[in-house]
Design an enzyme around this catalytic site. Sequence first.
Site, PDB file in Angstrom:
ATOM      1  N   ASP A  95       0.818  -1.214   0.000  1.00  0.00           N
ATOM      2  CA  ASP A  95       0.000   0.000   0.000  1.00  0.00           C
ATOM      3  C   ASP A  95       0.850   1.262   0.000  1.00  0.00           C
ATOM      4  OD1 ASP A  95      -2.222  -1.546   0.060  1.00  0.00           O
ATOM      5  OD2 ASP A  95      -3.106  -0.587   1.817  1.00  0.00           O
TER       6      ASP A  95
ATOM      7  N   HIS B   7       3.468  -2.223   4.012  1.00  0.00           N
ATOM      8  CA  HIS B   7       3.682  -0.803   3.649  1.00  0.00           C
ATOM      9  C   HIS B   7       5.184  -0.537   3.560  1.00  0.00           C
ATOM     10  CE1 HIS B   7      -0.359  -0.748   5.440  1.00  0.00           C
ATOM     11  NE2 HIS B   7      -0.569   0.409   4.840  1.00  0.00           N
TER      12      HIS B   7
HETATM   13 ZN   LIG Z   1      -2.617   3.373   2.550  1.00  0.00          ZN
END
Ligand SMILES: [Zn+2]
Length: 246
Positions: free
Chosen positions: A58, A205
Site C-alpha cells: 500500500d 507498507h
Molecule cells: Zn494506505
Amino acid sequence: MSRRTWRTLAVTLSTLVVAALSVGYVAYRLIPSRTTQLAGELVHRVDTDDRVVALTFDDGPTDADAAAVLDALAERGVLATFYLNGREIVANPDAMQRIIAEGHEIGNHTWSHRSMTFVTLDTVAEEVESTDTAIRAAGYKGPVTFRPPFGNKLLTLPLYLARHDRLTVTWDVSSEDFSGAEQSSADIVDGIIATTRPGSIILLHPWFGRTASLEAIGEVIDRLAAEGYRFVTVSELLEGRRPGPS
Ligand SMILES: [Zn+2]
C-alpha cells in the site's frame, strides 16, 4: 406541562438518544471493517485449498524505495499488487515505470490518501477517477481494483464503487504495528507467517523509509515459498474463485 407530557417527552428523548448511539456504533464498526461494506463487492481473501496467496503493497510509490522493493520481488520472480496513490504516481514516475515494466498489478488507493469516511460523492469521484487517469497515463493496461486508505469507508465510497462496478480489495493478513511501538522486520515476518493460509491477501507498507516492512518482503516470500506457497496477483487470485468466508 402535565406529568403525562413530561413522560412522553422523556420517552421520546431517550428513544432518540438510543437510536443515535446505535447508528454511531454501527458506523464505528463498519468504517474500518475488512470484511463488510454497505454496497458493492468487497474481498479480503478467497476460499481455496491451493497454496496460493497475493502479496500487496500500500501507498507510494517513491523513487527512493523503488529499487529495494522491486529488487526483492525480481530476485525471487514474484509478481505483487501495488495499491498506489495518484499523487505519488505523478511525483515518482521512475518508480511507476519500473512497476509497470516488471509486470506487477496496480490498484487504486485514491489520489491523496485521505480517509474516505465522511466525504461527498464528488470527492470520492475525484479521488478515484484522477488516480485511474494517472495509472492509465503512465501506460498501465491491466486490471485495477480499489483499496480504501486505512481500509476506511462508510456510505459514499461504497455507493460510488457499487455504481461504477468497482471491486474493493482489503486483506486478511497484516502484522505491521502503527501504534509507534518498535517493531523489527522479524516481528513483521513472524506475524505474517503465523496467520497466512491458502487464499490469503497479505498487506505490507514498504515505502517512505519503513525499513522493517521493506526488509520483510524477501523473508516473507522465502519462508512462504518453503511452505509450498505460490505468489499471484490479486486478479489472478480472484479468477475462478469465490470470495471466502473469514
Ligand atoms: Zn494506505
